[in-house]
Write a protein that holds these residues in place. Structure first.
Motif, PDB file in Angstrom:
ATOM      1  N   GLU A  59     -38.551 -76.329  97.195  1.00 26.54           N
ATOM      2  CA  GLU A  59     -37.961 -76.816  95.948  1.00 26.54           C
ATOM      3  C   GLU A  59     -37.866 -75.679  94.939  1.00 26.54           C
ATOM      4  O   GLU A  59     -38.871 -75.030  94.632  1.00 26.54           O
ATOM      5  CB  GLU A  59     -38.791 -77.943  95.343  1.00 26.54           C
ATOM      6  N   CYS A  68     -36.304 -82.393  87.385  1.00 26.49           N
ATOM      7  CA  CYS A  68     -37.432 -81.822  88.122  1.00 26.49           C
ATOM      8  C   CYS A  68     -38.697 -82.625  87.837  1.00 26.49           C
ATOM      9  O   CYS A  68     -39.478 -82.926  88.749  1.00 26.49           O
ATOM     10  CB  CYS A  68     -37.645 -80.366  87.729  1.00 26.49           C
ATOM     11  N   PRO A 184     -33.388 -79.808  90.167  1.00 26.26           N
ATOM     12  CA  PRO A 184     -34.060 -79.163  91.297  1.00 26.26           C
ATOM     13  C   PRO A 184     -33.110 -78.994  92.484  1.00 26.26           C
ATOM     14  O   PRO A 184     -32.181 -79.768  92.649  1.00 26.26           O
ATOM     15  CB  PRO A 184     -35.168 -80.163  91.640  1.00 26.26           C
ATOM     16  N   PHE A 186     -33.229 -78.603  96.671  1.00 19.79           N
ATOM     17  CA  PHE A 186     -34.132 -78.820  97.799  1.00 19.79           C
ATOM     18  C   PHE A 186     -33.527 -78.327  99.114  1.00 19.79           C
ATOM     19  O   PHE A 186     -32.319 -78.443  99.344  1.00 19.79           O
ATOM     20  CB  PHE A 186     -34.452 -80.312  97.950  1.00 19.79           C
TER      21      PHE A 186
END
Length: 209
Positions: A59, A68, A184, A186
């Protein structure tokens, strides 16, 4: 003639849906290219979960990012459900104003074995110090850190260490290599999360377990 046109239009629509779906499927199953793999995980990155797990979540986050903050307990809960099968590698993507400074706080707290404690208290009070319309008030964070059992004076000194600056700069360079522009972000076993969302992230993790 209208019937033929309708049939032709239907065939075109079907073809578009088929090839579009095929493209998304291939993209969702594509891993980061081998020449970029090293940019995903660095040896000095903080790891949460089983360090020997076969399934790795990476992440890239920004402590000022509201999304986030929202995803943090969600991902942490997934790790709790699979304590032996998953590991989370946390990387920095300080895109917001002054987030570089906040990331340095978190990394310095790590030297006191308080990485997660610092991250969680910073998330807890994010709405007080962070700003998405104006200038953030980073100075407020100092008053929150003792709640996490952090020696603030030691942290201030440790933040000046060149190795902390080097870690953050490397993470920023890696975001550029990987084409990351928002947080975020991923990756699961080097596969990017194509369609963003908690359900989609859960599905990608489940497919790799």
């Amino acid at each position: 003639m209208n019937k033929q046109l309708l049939i032709a239009s239907s065939l075109l629509l079907f073809a578009a849906l088929y090839f579009g779906g095929s493209y998304l499927y291939q993209k969702s199953n594509a891993s980061v290219s081998s020449d970029k793999q090293s940019a995903l995980v660095r040896s000095n990155a903080f790891v949460l979960g089983n360090p020997d797990a076969k399934t790795t979540i990476v992440e890239f986050f920004d402590p000022a990012c509201e999304t986030c903050k929202s995803f943090y307990p969600f991902v942490k809960n997934i790790l709790k459900q699979h304590p032996d099968k998953l590991k989370l590698v946390l990387r920095y993507a300080p895109f917001h104003t002054d987030s570089y400074y906040v990331v340095a706080m978190i990394e310095a707290a790590r030297l006191q074995n308080k990485y997660l404690e610092a991250l969680e208290v910073i998330y807890k009070y994010q709405d007080k110090w962070a700003s998405h319309t104006g200038t953030p008030n980073i100075g407020l964070i100092w008053s929150f850190l003792p709640e996490a059992g952090i020696d603030v004076e030691q942290l201030k000194n440790d933040m000046k260490k060149p190795e902390i600056d080097a870690i953050i700069k490397q993470d920023i360079a890696d975001t550029k290599t990987l084409g990351i522009r928002a947080t975020p972000e991923f990756f699961v076993n080097a596969k990017p999360l194509v369609k963003f969302g908690k359900i989609e992230l859960q599905a990608l993790i489940d497919s790799e377990l």
